[in-house]
Motif scaffolding. Structure first.
Motif, PDB file in Angstrom:
ATOM      1  N   VAL A 117      33.374 -44.574  18.928  1.00  0.00           N
ATOM      2  CA  VAL A 117      34.205 -44.138  17.804  1.00  0.00           C
ATOM      3  C   VAL A 117      35.598 -43.849  18.342  1.00  0.00           C
ATOM      4  N   VAL A 118      36.588 -44.550  17.806  1.00  0.00           N
ATOM      5  CA  VAL A 118      37.969 -44.363  18.240  1.00  0.00           C
ATOM      6  C   VAL A 118      38.861 -44.175  17.016  1.00  0.00           C
ATOM      7  N   ARG A 119      40.037 -43.644  17.248  1.00  0.00           N
ATOM      8  CA  ARG A 119      40.989 -43.416  16.166  1.00  0.00           C
ATOM      9  C   ARG A 119      42.189 -44.336  16.372  1.00  0.00           C
ATOM     10  N   ALA A 120      42.603 -45.009  15.294  1.00  0.00           N
ATOM     11  CA  ALA A 120      43.768 -45.891  15.340  1.00  0.00           C
ATOM     12  C   ALA A 120      45.047 -45.064  15.434  1.00  0.00           C
ATOM     13  N   THR A 121      46.100 -45.711  15.850  1.00  0.00           N
ATOM     14  CA  THR A 121      47.404 -45.057  15.892  1.00  0.00           C
ATOM     15  C   THR A 121      48.066 -45.159  14.525  1.00  0.00           C
ATOM     16  N   GLY A 122      49.037 -44.324  14.313  1.00  0.00           N
ATOM     17  CA  GLY A 122      49.830 -44.392  13.089  1.00  0.00           C
ATOM     18  C   GLY A 122      50.938 -45.422  13.244  1.00  0.00           C
ATOM     19  N   ARG A 123      51.656 -45.607  12.183  1.00  0.00           N
ATOM     20  CA  ARG A 123      52.772 -46.559  12.183  1.00  0.00           C
ATOM     21  C   ARG A 123      53.934 -45.942  11.447  1.00  0.00           C
ATOM     22  N   ASP A 124      55.093 -45.966  12.047  1.00  0.00           N
ATOM     23  CA  ASP A 124      56.306 -45.469  11.400  1.00  0.00           C
ATOM     24  C   ASP A 124      56.887 -46.558  10.518  1.00  0.00           C
ATOM     25  N   PRO A 125      57.598 -46.159   9.454  1.00  0.00           N
ATOM     26  CA  PRO A 125      58.266 -47.170   8.623  1.00  0.00           C
ATOM     27  C   PRO A 125      59.223 -48.003   9.467  1.00  0.00           C
ATOM     28  N   GLN A 126      59.308 -49.276   9.165  1.00  0.00           N
ATOM     29  CA  GLN A 126      60.179 -50.186   9.906  1.00  0.00           C
ATOM     30  C   GLN A 126      61.582 -50.246   9.305  1.00  0.00           C
ATOM     31  N   TYR A 127      61.727 -49.757   8.095  1.00  0.00           N
ATOM     32  CA  TYR A 127      63.032 -49.688   7.441  1.00  0.00           C
ATOM     33  C   TYR A 127      62.963 -48.559   6.429  1.00  0.00           C
ATOM     34  N   GLU A 128      64.118 -48.119   5.969  1.00  0.00           N
ATOM     35  CA  GLU A 128      64.227 -46.879   5.194  1.00  0.00           C
ATOM     36  C   GLU A 128      63.324 -46.816   3.962  1.00  0.00           C
ATOM     37  N   GLU A 129      63.260 -47.864   3.186  1.00  0.00           N
ATOM     38  CA  GLU A 129      62.506 -47.791   1.930  1.00  0.00           C
ATOM     39  C   GLU A 129      61.055 -48.281   2.035  1.00  0.00           C
ATOM     40  N   GLU A 130      60.585 -48.583   3.233  1.00  0.00           N
ATOM     41  CA  GLU A 130      59.208 -49.052   3.397  1.00  0.00           C
ATOM     42  C   GLU A 130      58.221 -47.929   3.072  1.00  0.00           C
ATOM     43  N   MET A 131      57.208 -48.247   2.271  1.00  0.00           N
ATOM     44  CA  MET A 131      56.216 -47.254   1.849  1.00  0.00           C
ATOM     45  C   MET A 131      54.891 -47.487   2.580  1.00  0.00           C
ATOM     46  N   LEU A 132      54.364 -46.423   3.182  1.00  0.00           N
ATOM     47  CA  LEU A 132      53.123 -46.497   3.958  1.00  0.00           C
ATOM     48  C   LEU A 132      52.053 -45.589   3.365  1.00  0.00           C
ATOM     49  N   SER A 133      52.142 -45.333   2.084  1.00  0.00           N
ATOM     50  CA  SER A 133      51.185 -44.451   1.428  1.00  0.00           C
ATOM     51  C   SER A 133      50.944 -44.928   0.003  1.00  0.00           C
ATOM     52  N   THR A 134      49.672 -45.010  -0.373  1.00  0.00           N
ATOM     53  CA  THR A 134      49.338 -45.384  -1.747  1.00  0.00           C
ATOM     54  C   THR A 134      49.897 -44.359  -2.724  1.00  0.00           C
ATOM     55  N   ASN A 135      49.752 -43.073  -2.394  1.00  0.00           N
ATOM     56  CA  ASN A 135      50.280 -42.030  -3.284  1.00  0.00           C
ATOM     57  C   ASN A 135      51.791 -42.165  -3.456  1.00  0.00           C
ATOM     58  N   GLU A 136      52.486 -42.489  -2.378  1.00  0.00           N
ATOM     59  CA  GLU A 136      53.934 -42.700  -2.453  1.00  0.00           C
ATOM     60  C   GLU A 136      54.255 -43.888  -3.366  1.00  0.00           C
ATOM     61  N   MET A 137      53.476 -44.952  -3.274  1.00  0.00           N
ATOM     62  CA  MET A 137      53.689 -46.117  -4.123  1.00  0.00           C
ATOM     63  C   MET A 137      53.473 -45.770  -5.593  1.00  0.00           C
ATOM     64  N   ILE A 138      52.416 -45.020  -5.876  1.00  0.00           N
ATOM     65  CA  ILE A 138      52.117 -44.630  -7.255  1.00  0.00           C
ATOM     66  C   ILE A 138      53.209 -43.720  -7.807  1.00  0.00           C
ATOM     67  N   ARG A 139      53.664 -42.744  -7.000  1.00  0.00           N
ATOM     68  CA  ARG A 139      54.750 -41.852  -7.444  1.00  0.00           C
ATOM     69  C   ARG A 139      55.983 -42.651  -7.805  1.00  0.00           C
TER      70      ARG A 139
END
Length: 146
Positions: A117-139
């Protein structure tokens, strides 16, 4: 005699796919030869808002990704039923998933399943308006179109 492929398992809701999901699944795939993904059933999602998209649609969209070898719907009552059927060598958890790694290891051991069992790494946005969250997209959708 050829060796068995190294099976990797990832899991999530995958409601509205975004680059964070793609990063998670791509990273998970790097742990083996076959990537299986369990897509949570909406009725089992209790730690956040219920998915917007139906179960089968979310599974079909995940299955269409080239990095995914097979997508499965989760079991309605027991998360570990499809885990046992897939019999993965590695389970990769998303970097922000609420799962307790030690509890998963304990349950795997209790059920006679041998998987790392391992945990993946996170990812930072590659540009200012990139959305990495479903909740953010819905908002944003509600703000702009609601």
């Amino acid at each position: 005699m050829s060796e068995e492929p190294r099976r990797v398992l990832a899991q999530g809701t995958f409601d509205l796919l975004h680059p964070g999901h793609l990063h998670y699944l791509s990273e998970a795939a790097e742990h083996g030869d076959e990537l299986h993904v369990i897509v949570s059933r909406g009725g089992n999602v209790t730690h956040k808002p219920s998915p917007t998209c139906p179960d089968r649609q979310r599974r079909d969209v995940v299955a269409a990704l080239s990095v995914v070898d097979e997508a499965h719907l989760g079991h309605t009552e027991d998360y570990f039923v499809p885990v046992a059927e897939i019999d993965p060598d590695v389970i990769v958890l998303g970097f922000d998933q609420h799962h307790d790694e030690e509890a998963i290891r304990d349950t795997l051991h209790e059920r006679g399943l041998d998987a790392e069992v391992v945990r993946a790494t996170g990812r930072d946005p590659q540009y200012e308006e990139e959305m990495l969250s479903t909740n953010e997209m819905i908002r944003k959708l509600l703000e702009e179109r609601g």
